[in-house]
Write a protein that holds these residues in place. Structure first.
Motif, PDB file in Angstrom:
ATOM      1  N   MET A   1       0.809  -1.198   0.000  1.00 37.72           N
ATOM      2  CA  MET A   1       0.000   0.000   0.000  1.00 37.72           C
ATOM      3  C   MET A   1       0.850   1.259   0.000  1.00 37.72           C
ATOM      4  O   MET A   1       0.555   2.195  -0.717  1.00 37.72           O
ATOM      5  CB  MET A   1      -0.919   0.022   1.226  1.00 37.72           C
ATOM      6  CG  MET A   1      -2.195  -0.727   1.057  1.00 37.72           C
ATOM      7  SD  MET A   1      -3.227  -0.330   2.460  1.00 37.72           S
ATOM      8  CE  MET A   1      -4.776  -0.269   1.669  1.00 37.72           C
ATOM      9  N   ALA A   2       1.873   1.261   0.805  1.00 40.13           N
ATOM     10  CA  ALA A   2       2.737   2.432   0.874  1.00 40.13           C
ATOM     11  C   ALA A   2       3.418   2.659  -0.473  1.00 40.13           C
ATOM     12  O   ALA A   2       3.589   3.804  -0.898  1.00 40.13           O
ATOM     13  CB  ALA A   2       3.767   2.268   1.975  1.00 40.13           C
ATOM     14  N   ASP A   3       3.785   1.554  -1.133  1.00 35.11           N
ATOM     15  CA  ASP A   3       4.414   1.672  -2.435  1.00 35.11           C
ATOM     16  C   ASP A   3       3.458   2.277  -3.455  1.00 35.11           C
ATOM     17  O   ASP A   3       3.862   3.082  -4.291  1.00 35.11           O
ATOM     18  CB  ASP A   3       4.893   0.304  -2.941  1.00 35.11           C
ATOM     19  CG  ASP A   3       6.119  -0.188  -2.188  1.00 35.11           C
ATOM     20  OD1 ASP A   3       6.791   0.648  -1.556  1.00 35.11           O
ATOM     21  OD2 ASP A   3       6.393  -1.398  -2.241  1.00 35.11           O
ATOM     22  N   ASP A   4       2.183   1.881  -3.387  1.00 41.63           N
ATOM     23  CA  ASP A   4       1.188   2.430  -4.309  1.00 41.63           C
ATOM     24  C   ASP A   4       1.031   3.939  -4.084  1.00 41.63           C
ATOM     25  O   ASP A   4       0.946   4.714  -5.039  1.00 41.63           O
ATOM     26  CB  ASP A   4      -0.166   1.740  -4.131  1.00 41.63           C
ATOM     27  CG  ASP A   4      -0.155   0.302  -4.640  1.00 41.63           C
ATOM     28  OD1 ASP A   4       0.749  -0.037  -5.447  1.00 41.63           O
ATOM     29  OD2 ASP A   4      -1.026  -0.466  -4.228  1.00 41.63           O
TER      30      ASP A   4
ATOM     31  N   LEU B   1       3.240   5.986  -2.741  1.00 34.29           N
ATOM     32  CA  LEU B   1       4.464   6.651  -3.191  1.00 34.29           C
ATOM     33  C   LEU B   1       4.519   6.721  -4.711  1.00 34.29           C
ATOM     34  O   LEU B   1       4.917   7.731  -5.286  1.00 34.29           O
ATOM     35  CB  LEU B   1       5.697   5.918  -2.652  1.00 34.29           C
ATOM     36  CG  LEU B   1       5.958   6.070  -1.165  1.00 34.29           C
ATOM     37  CD1 LEU B   1       7.124   5.188  -0.740  1.00 34.29           C
ATOM     38  CD2 LEU B   1       6.228   7.519  -0.822  1.00 34.29           C
ATOM     39  N   ARG B   2       4.113   5.631  -5.354  1.00 31.28           N
ATOM     40  CA  ARG B   2       4.111   5.606  -6.820  1.00 31.28           C
ATOM     41  C   ARG B   2       3.136   6.654  -7.367  1.00 31.28           C
ATOM     42  O   ARG B   2       3.466   7.371  -8.318  1.00 31.28           O
ATOM     43  CB  ARG B   2       3.726   4.210  -7.336  1.00 31.28           C
ATOM     44  CG  ARG B   2       3.840   4.104  -8.847  1.00 31.28           C
ATOM     45  CD  ARG B   2       3.500   2.718  -9.381  1.00 31.28           C
ATOM     46  NE  ARG B   2       4.346   1.701  -8.798  1.00 31.28           N
ATOM     47  CZ  ARG B   2       3.891   0.649  -8.087  1.00 31.28           C
ATOM     48  NH1 ARG B   2       2.595   0.491  -7.877  1.00 31.28           N
ATOM     49  NH2 ARG B   2       4.730  -0.234  -7.595  1.00 31.28           N
ATOM     50  N   MET B   3       1.975   6.762  -6.738  1.00 24.98           N
ATOM     51  CA  MET B   3       0.995   7.768  -7.184  1.00 24.98           C
ATOM     52  C   MET B   3       1.536   9.177  -6.964  1.00 24.98           C
ATOM     53  O   MET B   3       1.373  10.046  -7.826  1.00 24.98           O
ATOM     54  CB  MET B   3      -0.337   7.580  -6.444  1.00 24.98           C
ATOM     55  CG  MET B   3      -1.113   6.369  -6.916  1.00 24.98           C
ATOM     56  SD  MET B   3      -2.643   6.061  -6.006  1.00 24.98           S
ATOM     57  CE  MET B   3      -3.411   7.651  -5.978  1.00 24.98           C
ATOM     58  N   MET B   4       2.196   9.383  -5.848  1.00 24.07           N
ATOM     59  CA  MET B   4       2.767  10.709  -5.577  1.00 24.07           C
ATOM     60  C   MET B   4       3.860  11.031  -6.596  1.00 24.07           C
ATOM     61  O   MET B   4       3.939  12.154  -7.079  1.00 24.07           O
ATOM     62  CB  MET B   4       3.327  10.764  -4.153  1.00 24.07           C
ATOM     63  CG  MET B   4       2.265  10.766  -3.074  1.00 24.07           C
ATOM     64  SD  MET B   4       2.926  10.649  -1.400  1.00 24.07           S
ATOM     65  CE  MET B   4       3.910  12.126  -1.307  1.00 24.07           C
ATOM     66  N   LEU B   5       4.675  10.033  -6.902  1.00 21.99           N
ATOM     67  CA  LEU B   5       5.728  10.227  -7.890  1.00 21.99           C
ATOM     68  C   LEU B   5       5.137  10.537  -9.258  1.00 21.99           C
ATOM     69  O   LEU B   5       5.585  11.457  -9.948  1.00 21.99           O
ATOM     70  CB  LEU B   5       6.615   8.981  -7.969  1.00 21.99           C
ATOM     71  CG  LEU B   5       7.716   9.006  -9.023  1.00 21.99           C
ATOM     72  CD1 LEU B   5       8.690  10.145  -8.735  1.00 21.99           C
ATOM     73  CD2 LEU B   5       8.442   7.679  -9.071  1.00 21.99           C
TER      74      LEU B   5
END
Length: 57
Positions: free
Chosen positions: A1-4, A6-10
């Motif tokens: 979830m955290a990766d998702d 972060l990926r969305m923020m990126l």
């Protein structure tokens, strides 16, 4: 979830950067075109005067 998240923020940051870059590029192109047009207008006003002065001299 955290990766998702972060990926969305990126991805959002990359999209904003791309949008800002595109806006800057468009603004630069507009300034270049306006400069060209003003230079052409100046040339159209000045060249006949210069030619007339040259012919008189």
């Amino acid at each position: 979830m955290a990766d998702d998240k972060l990926r969305m923020m990126l991805e959002e940051a990359q999209q904003k950067k791309a949008s800002a870059d595109a806006a800057e590029k468009a603004a630069r192109a507009k300034r270049v075109e306006e400069t060209k047009q003003s230079g052409e207008a100046l040339r159209e006003r000045v060249l006949p005067r210069l030619q007339a002065a040259k012919d008189e001299w």
